[in-house]
Scaffold this motif. Structure first.
Motif, short mmCIF file in Angstrom:
data_model
loop_
_atom_site.label_atom_id
_atom_site.label_comp_id
_atom_site.label_asym_id
_atom_site.label_seq_id
_atom_site.Cartn_x
_atom_site.Cartn_y
_atom_site.Cartn_z
N LYS A 543 0.71 -1.20 0.09
CA LYS A 543 -0.04 0.05 0.06
C LYS A 543 1.02 1.16 -0.08
O LYS A 543 1.71 1.34 0.84
N ALA A 544 0.85 2.34 -1.11
CA ALA A 544 1.52 3.17 -1.11
C ALA A 544 1.29 4.37 -0.21
O ALA A 544 0.06 4.27 0.51
N VAL A 545 1.99 5.29 0.21
CA VAL A 545 2.06 6.28 1.01
C VAL A 545 0.55 7.11 0.76
O VAL A 545 -0.17 7.19 1.64
N ARG A 546 0.59 7.36 -0.62
CA ARG A 546 -0.74 8.14 -0.88
C ARG A 546 -2.31 7.25 -0.80
O ARG A 546 -3.17 7.87 -0.34
N ALA A 547 -1.96 6.14 -0.94
CA ALA A 547 -3.27 5.19 -0.75
C ALA A 547 -3.48 5.05 0.80
O ALA A 547 -4.56 5.19 1.16
N ASP A 548 -2.45 4.83 1.74
CA ASP A 548 -2.63 4.79 2.95
C ASP A 548 -3.33 6.29 3.32
O ASP A 548 -4.21 6.38 4.38
N GLY A 549 -2.84 7.52 3.00
CA GLY A 549 -3.53 8.98 3.29
C GLY A 549 -5.03 8.55 2.97
O GLY A 549 -5.68 9.42 3.54
N ALA A 550 -5.38 8.09 1.80
CA ALA A 550 -6.60 8.03 1.14
C ALA A 550 -7.56 7.58 2.14
O ALA A 550 -8.72 7.90 2.56
N LEU A 551 -6.95 6.46 2.72
CA LEU A 551 -7.90 5.78 3.71
C LEU A 551 -8.08 6.45 4.96
O LEU A 551 -9.24 6.46 5.66
N LYS A 552 -6.87 7.21 5.45
CA LYS A 552 -7.24 8.06 6.58
C LYS A 552 -8.14 9.48 6.20
O LYS A 552 -9.10 9.81 7.18
N ALA A 553 -8.39 9.78 5.04
CA ALA A 553 -9.10 10.82 4.66
C ALA A 553 -10.52 10.23 4.78
O ALA A 553 -11.45 10.81 5.27
N MET A 554 -10.85 9.19 4.29
CA MET A 554 -11.92 8.44 4.07
C MET A 554 -12.74 8.34 5.49
O MET A 554 -13.57 8.08 5.69
N ALA A 555 -11.72 8.00 6.63
CA ALA A 555 -11.97 7.73 7.92
C ALA A 555 -12.19 9.18 8.68
O ALA A 555 -12.69 9.01 9.96
N GLY A 556 -11.97 10.39 7.98
CA GLY A 556 -12.20 11.33 8.51
C GLY A 556 -11.19 11.92 9.64
O GLY A 556 -11.27 12.98 10.25
N VAL A 557 -9.84 11.17 9.47
CA VAL A 557 -8.80 11.57 10.35
C VAL A 557 -8.17 12.76 9.78
O VAL A 557 -7.60 13.54 10.59
N THR A 558 -8.02 12.96 8.61
CA THR A 558 -7.29 13.97 7.73
C THR A 558 -8.07 14.44 6.61
O THR A 558 -9.25 13.74 6.55
N THR A 559 -7.87 15.47 5.68
CA THR A 559 -8.40 15.78 4.61
C THR A 559 -7.99 15.33 3.10
O THR A 559 -6.70 14.92 3.24
N VAL A 560 -8.72 15.40 2.27
CA VAL A 560 -8.18 15.10 0.90
C VAL A 560 -7.01 15.87 0.52
O VAL A 560 -5.88 15.45 0.08
N GLU A 561 -7.40 17.10 0.79
CA GLU A 561 -6.30 18.33 0.56
C GLU A 561 -5.03 18.13 1.13
O GLU A 561 -3.94 18.32 0.66
N GLU A 562 -5.13 17.83 2.39
CA GLU A 562 -3.75 17.49 3.04
C GLU A 562 -3.02 16.44 2.77
O GLU A 562 -1.93 16.58 2.63
N VAL A 563 -3.59 15.29 2.15
CA VAL A 563 -2.93 14.30 1.82
C VAL A 563 -2.38 14.40 0.52
O VAL A 563 -1.02 14.24 0.02
N LEU A 564 -3.14 15.22 -0.36
CA LEU A 564 -2.54 15.67 -1.59
C LEU A 564 -1.13 16.62 -1.57
O LEU A 564 -0.32 16.62 -2.30
#
Length: 572
Positions: A543-564
């Motif tokens: 699982k790549a870094v961005r994919a891991d970030g996407a999961l955290k954005a979907m869980a409401g931990v962070t935002t899509v903009e922050e992961v990008l």
């Protein structure tokens, strides 16, 4: 609460509530009888009782209510007008409400409750009703009010005068205590206030940047820079001189870069400051990196690893030999991850030695060595020396050169478990970096166990979080399909006092873990590019870094903009 008798009674109360074993209570009472005089915070840590349980029991023992959080409390203006914020912080007290006849107080553990209540009752002419609250909650409540008052720093800046600077600089050269600093010259008070304010807000860096007719002070908080105050142009030289004095640099030298260090003790916290001053076309600029020695060391479970990666990483760090690397840009939390790993596997049966620049946290039972380049105490030279110290586990802060890379790989091949960091964009890039440093591919493939790449993303502020509607275009940018998004819980922060209006508070890691198997070793041995290595491991399920970030954005931990924002150079 003071003295052996008071502490012993508290220990008995904790024992009676089932929070402390009879054996541990007896051991601590014996230490008290031997003239051990801990603070309440030290007693709580030594007892092993969780902080919330300890404070609830302490409040019940003292006969006052317990308040776990003051996040929604606004300290009344009447209290702030009567009681200076610095005094309230030193006493560990904040008002939660003021009425015509009553003064409600939140008091931190360790404060002299009777004296605080009597003094403030008399000062404000009201009956005071105290509650016990965690020290950090009282401090944060006061800090929120201070931050809302721009005059806090502006008044200090307004006191500055060039004549006062010249008279005071020689007088304060050796002073490094905040309390004493603030009683000295205005310039010293201002620098001290800025450092103290940065510590209170959890900032990691202070920037002093010359901009035309002013000197701009900025804080880096949760990885982002924020403007704090513009200081008058006349203050530049004096402030830079004060920073150089603190860092034991040459005040007269203004054309060459300089580095320095200082240590402070403030509010029972030990703060290390690394300082860098460089000349620019508009004058000197300085950056102060702050390290709070009392900041809690994170456990492996608190880093943000998902269950699969955590289980795999926990297994890898228990190998008897081999090399584990953590990669990412500066400020991505690599050292924090290494400390969490070492803390997990630290035991009386293992000999752990670290080489660091600087030593950021003290690990009990671990021998930690500070790099001193001017005395030839480098990563490479020390690594070759400590292998004669019979270590089981070695951690070096960073692999920077061929000497260190070669010595690290050799150590991993000769029966040591080696941890270190590299500056690469992704996990696969670590292999190419080691090749660039002259390590032979067959040695890399034999020594390397795994590479973990990471970034830090800001968490959505829990105090002002609200549901976020995410467009299909934003979803696509993170590789999230509409079907995946259907069950997601996207959130964003509106911005509030708790998060300084940013909508974010705190950070969490996003990761990718590359484990070295036979297929990866084959690619290493034929000097395959990092792109080929990455393609293989992603196809095999990494699982790549961005994919891991996407999961955290979907869980409401962070935002899509922050992961990008933090993964813009990473492939999906």
């Amino acid at each position: 609460m003071n003295g052996e008798k008071g502490y012993s009674s508290l220990l008995e109360a904790l024992r009676d509530r089932g929070l402390l074993s009879e054996e541990r209570a007896l051991e601590l009472r014996q230490r008290l009888a031997e003239d051990w005089r801990p603070t309440i915070e030290v007693l709580q840590k030594e007892s092993g009782v969780p902080e919330e349980d300890f404070l609830r029991a302490l409040a019940e023992y003292m006969g006052v209510p317990f308040v776990l959080s003051l996040a929604r409390v606004e300290v009344p203006e009447e209290f702030l007008q009567a009681v200076p914020a610095e005094y309230a912080r030193r006493m560990g007290v904040a008002a939660t409400s003021v009425s015509e006849a009553r003064l409600d107080l939140a008091v931190a553990p360790g404060a002299d409750l009777g004296a605080v209540v009597a003094e403030l009752s008399e000062l404000l002419g009201r009956e005071a009703a105290p509650s016990l609250a965690p020290h950090r909650e009282v401090e944060n409540a006061l800090d929120r009010c201070v931050r809302q008052r721009p005059e806090y720093l502006e008044d200090a800046a307004g006191e500055l005068s060039q004549d006062e600077f010249a008279e005071s600089m020689a007088e304060v050269e050796r002073v490094t205590d905040f309390g004493e600093l603030m009683r000295k010259a205005p310039v010293v008070k201002l620098v001290s206030l800025l450092i103290a304010q940065a510590v209170r807000t959890g900032s990691t860096d202070i920037h002093f940047q010359p901009t035309g007719d002013s000197l701009r002070a900025r804080f880096r908080t949760d990885g982002m820079l924020h403007d704090v105050i513009d200081l008058p142009r006349s203050a530049r030289d004096a402030i830079m001189s004060r920073i150089k004095v603190l860092g034991k640099m040459d005040i007269a030298e203004r054309r060459a870069p300089q580095d320095g260090r200082a240590s402070f003790r403030y509010a029972d916290r030990d703060i290390d400051v690394r300082m860098s001053v460089v000349p620019t076309n508009e004058g000197e600029r300085a950056v102060l990196r702050l390290l709070d020695k009392q900041e809690k060391m994170l456990a492996l479970e608190e880093l943000g690893l998902d269950e699969e990666n955590q289980v795999a990483f926990d297994s890898l760090i228990r190998y008897s030999h081999g090399m584990i690397l953590v990669t990412g840009p500066t400020g991505s939390g690599k050292t924090t991850t290494l400390y969490a790993a070492l803390n997990r596997i630290n035991s009386p049966e293992t000999n752990i030695i670290t080489i660091e620049d600087p030593v950021e946290y003290k690990l009990a039972g671990v021998s930690q060595i500070q790099v001193l380049a001017r005395k030839n105490v480098t990563f490479g030279s020390m690594l070759r020396s400590i292998v004669r110290q019979d270590p089981d586990i070695i951690m070096i802060g960073e692999i920077r050169d061929s000497e260190t890379a070669s010595a690290a790989v050799q150590s991993a091949l000769t029966g040591h478990l080696m941890f270190s960091t590299l500056h690469t964009n992704d996990a696969a890039g670590a292999v190419a970096r080691l090749l660039d440093l002259g390590v032979e591919p067959f040695l890399i493939s034999s020594a390397l166990l795994a590479v973990m790449a990471q970034r830090l993303v800001r968490r959505v502020c829990p105090a002002c979080a609200t549901p976020d509607e995410v467009t299909e275009a934003r979803l696509a940018s993170l590789g999230i399909t509409p079907q995946q998004a259907a069950g997601a819980r996207f959130r964003k922060g509106r911005g509030c006092d708790e998060c300084l209006g940013t909508g974010y508070r705190g950070r969490i890691g996003i990761f990718e873990l590359l484990t070295v198997d036979d297929a990866v070793r084959q690619l290493m041995n034929r000097r395959a590019s990092s792109a080929e290595v990455r393609e293989l491991v992603v196809s095999n399920g990494m699982k790549a870094v961005r994919a891991d970030g996407a999961l955290k954005a979907m869980a409401g931990v962070t935002t899509v903009e922050e992961v990008l924002r933090v993964t813009q150079r990473d492939a999906t």
